[in-house]
Design a protein around this motif. Structure first.
Motif, short mmCIF file in Angstrom:
data_model
loop_
_atom_site.label_atom_id
_atom_site.label_comp_id
_atom_site.label_asym_id
_atom_site.label_seq_id
_atom_site.Cartn_x
_atom_site.Cartn_y
_atom_site.Cartn_z
N LEU A 58 0.83 -1.20 0.00
CA LEU A 58 0.00 0.00 0.00
C LEU A 58 0.87 1.25 0.00
O LEU A 58 2.04 1.23 0.39
CB LEU A 58 -0.91 0.01 1.23
CG LEU A 58 -1.71 -1.28 1.50
CD1 LEU A 58 -2.64 -1.07 2.69
CD2 LEU A 58 -2.49 -1.70 0.27
N ARG A 59 0.28 2.37 -0.37
CA ARG A 59 1.04 3.60 -0.41
C ARG A 59 1.28 4.11 1.01
O ARG A 59 0.44 3.94 1.90
CB ARG A 59 0.33 4.65 -1.26
CG ARG A 59 -1.05 5.06 -0.81
CD ARG A 59 -1.74 5.89 -1.90
NE ARG A 59 -0.89 6.94 -2.41
CZ ARG A 59 -1.02 7.51 -3.62
NH1 ARG A 59 -1.99 7.12 -4.43
NH2 ARG A 59 -0.22 8.47 -4.02
N THR A 60 2.44 4.71 1.20
CA THR A 60 2.83 5.24 2.52
C THR A 60 3.27 6.70 2.39
O THR A 60 4.10 7.17 3.16
CB THR A 60 3.97 4.41 3.13
OG1 THR A 60 5.09 4.41 2.23
CG2 THR A 60 3.54 3.00 3.43
N ASP A 61 2.69 7.41 1.44
CA ASP A 61 3.17 8.76 1.17
C ASP A 61 2.51 9.83 2.01
O ASP A 61 2.92 11.00 1.97
CB ASP A 61 3.02 9.11 -0.32
CG ASP A 61 1.63 8.82 -0.86
OD1 ASP A 61 0.82 8.20 -0.15
OD2 ASP A 61 1.35 9.19 -2.02
N VAL A 62 1.48 9.49 2.81
CA VAL A 62 0.86 10.47 3.71
C VAL A 62 0.80 9.87 5.10
O VAL A 62 0.21 8.79 5.32
CB VAL A 62 -0.55 10.86 3.24
CG1 VAL A 62 -1.19 11.81 4.25
CG2 VAL A 62 -0.51 11.52 1.87
N ARG A 63 1.40 10.56 6.03
CA ARG A 63 1.47 10.12 7.42
C ARG A 63 0.78 11.12 8.32
O ARG A 63 0.82 12.33 8.05
CB ARG A 63 2.94 9.98 7.82
CG ARG A 63 3.19 9.47 9.23
CD ARG A 63 4.68 9.27 9.47
NE ARG A 63 5.37 10.54 9.72
CZ ARG A 63 5.57 11.05 10.94
NH1 ARG A 63 5.12 10.41 12.01
NH2 ARG A 63 6.23 12.18 11.09
N ILE A 64 0.12 10.64 9.36
CA ILE A 64 -0.39 11.54 10.39
C ILE A 64 0.77 11.85 11.33
O ILE A 64 1.20 11.02 12.12
CB ILE A 64 -1.57 10.93 11.16
CG1 ILE A 64 -2.73 10.68 10.21
CG2 ILE A 64 -2.00 11.86 12.30
CD1 ILE A 64 -3.95 10.05 10.86
N VAL A 122 -5.45 14.78 2.04
CA VAL A 122 -4.67 13.67 1.49
C VAL A 122 -4.52 13.84 -0.02
O VAL A 122 -3.43 13.67 -0.58
CB VAL A 122 -5.32 12.32 1.85
CG1 VAL A 122 -4.68 11.18 1.04
CG2 VAL A 122 -5.18 12.05 3.34
N TRP A 123 -5.60 14.21 -0.69
CA TRP A 123 -5.51 14.48 -2.13
C TRP A 123 -4.52 15.60 -2.41
O TRP A 123 -3.74 15.52 -3.37
CB TRP A 123 -6.89 14.85 -2.68
CG TRP A 123 -7.83 13.69 -2.84
CD1 TRP A 123 -7.51 12.36 -2.93
CD2 TRP A 123 -9.26 13.76 -2.92
NE1 TRP A 123 -8.65 11.61 -3.06
CE2 TRP A 123 -9.73 12.42 -3.07
CE3 TRP A 123 -10.18 14.81 -2.90
CZ2 TRP A 123 -11.10 12.14 -3.19
CZ3 TRP A 123 -11.54 14.52 -3.01
CH2 TRP A 123 -11.98 13.20 -3.16
#
Length: 397
Positions: free
Chosen positions: A236-242, A358-359
């Motif tokens: 899965l993509r991991t390009d956005v983290r909290i 996220v977008w």
């Protein structure tokens, strides 16, 4: 809680006016399926579900989730007034960060009725009684005006009195919101409006006119939250983290003898939550180029600029007049159109904000895309009664 928490999928459906939408269970399922498809996983991999809504019967969350499958996982129903969607997200993030689960879905929906917000129970104390009591002490009560408009209109009037501004800045925020929403196919109100039209629209309360108030809306949104290990194992993509998140409630200043309406409607909750997030993430408001904040009324958007530290106290009017809240300015606020124009289906709002940001961080916001190499995105979601959730998202290169 040291586990990296990623938003691996998001989804929402177009928001609609009451009476034009699907039922809540169908909307919730549609948004959840969109988030699962965006993540590229099946529902069988989801280990927990947090489902938010404000107006609905108990276990309405299960009614929506069961459309995905009956896998026996925990389904937790969440209600925190207008911050419900972000509270579901906060709970999902905590579950993953603590190691209690590796993949969790947060869903928010609302099937709203026409007209102003109202309570449905008149045989017991209101959960808002403290705020209403303080409001009456500070400015009285108008039986002909919506309660929420009295709270946020009173806050706007308090700001105007304190800093000597007019309500034109509130009108300009409404115009900006419509301009942004014109590029959002999920938004309810996309037609442009002018400052003159906003100011001339029917008076609601204090400095507020109708076009300064968000509409009741139906809709749903969802997010898939996963640990980094889970995301990598499943490709899965991991390009956005909290990067950081805080949920705060009222402090004594909201009800103190010397308080004002800005604090009654959550100024200090927002300031405290933002401060916790900035400290935890090691970034400041000067690092933020895109924000989705809780503009239920344009007065609240203006006040929130300052509680989030986007501009110093007393300078929000200049911030607006200089265009620092839109494209070409210092920070783009509510590129989605916000609650004012995208709409405000209460339980869905926080997760719709998450989806937009996220977008934005992925570079998938199309005509709304904020340029300039985004690294961080800030979200603010407020519920009176009270709760405020501030979330900082980080792009992982």
């Amino acid at each position: 809680m040291s586990t990296n928490v990623h938003v691996v999928g998001v989804g929402m459906i177009p928001f609609m006016k009451p009476g034009a939408s699907d039922t809540y269970d169908v909307m919730g399922e549609r948004a959840a399926r969109a988030a699962l498809a965006d993540a590229g996983i099946g529902y069988e991999l989801v280990q927990q579900a947090y489902v938010g809504y404000v107006y609905g019967d108990s276990t309405s969350g299960q009614a929506a989730i069961y459309g995905l499958g009956t896998t026996g996982i925990p389904v937790i129903n969440v209600n925190n007034n207008c911050s419900t969607g972000s509270t579901a997200l906060w709970l999902a993030r905590q579950a993953v960060a603590s190691g209690a689960a590796e993949c969790v879905i947060a869903v928010g929906f609302e099937q709203m009725q026409r007209g102003a917000l109202k309570g449905h129970w008149d045989d017991r104390p209101s959960a808002m009684s403290r705020s209403h009591t303080k409001m009456r002490e500070l400015q009285g009560f108008d039986p002909d005006a919506p309660g929420a408009a009295q709270l946020f209109g009173g806050a706007g009037q308090a700001y105007m009195d304190k800093y000597g501004i007019t309500n034109e800045a509130f009108a300009r925020i409404a115009v900006k919101s419509r301009t942004h929403a014109a590029n959002n196919p999920y938004a309810v109100f996309r037609d442009p409006i002018t400052v003159e039209e906003v100011l001339a629209s029917p008076h609601v309360y204090g400095p507020l006119t109708r076009l300064m108030c968000c509409p009741p809306t139906c809709g749903a949104a969802a997010a898939i939250i996963a640990s980094e290990d889970f995301a990598r194992r499943h490709g899965l993509r991991t390009d956005v983290r909290i990067a950081a998140q805080a949920l705060t409630t009222d402090v004594d200043s909201a009800f103190a003898e010397d308080t004002d309406m800005m604090r009654v409607i959550g100024y200090d909750m927002a300031k405290n939550a933002a401060g916790q997030v900035y400290e935890a993430a090691g970034v400041g408001p000067e690092d933020i180029k895109v924000v989705e904040l809780h503009d239920c009324f344009t007065s609240n958007e203006l006040i929130t600029y300052e509680s989030l530290g986007l501009t110093p106290e007393g300078t929000a009017e200049k911030f607006v007049l200089d265009g620092d809240n839109t494209y070409g300015g210092r920070v783009v606020v509510n590129p989605s159109g916000g609650l004012m124009s995208k709409g405000h289906p209460l339980g869905a709002t926080g997760l719709a904000q998450c989806t937009e940001l996220v977008w934005q961080l992925r570079g998938q916001a199309e005509a709304r895309q904020v340029e300039g190499g985004l690294q961080h995105a800030l979200q603010h979601n407020l519920g009176l009664g009270g709760a405020c959730v501030v979330t900082l998202y980080e792009k992982v290169n």
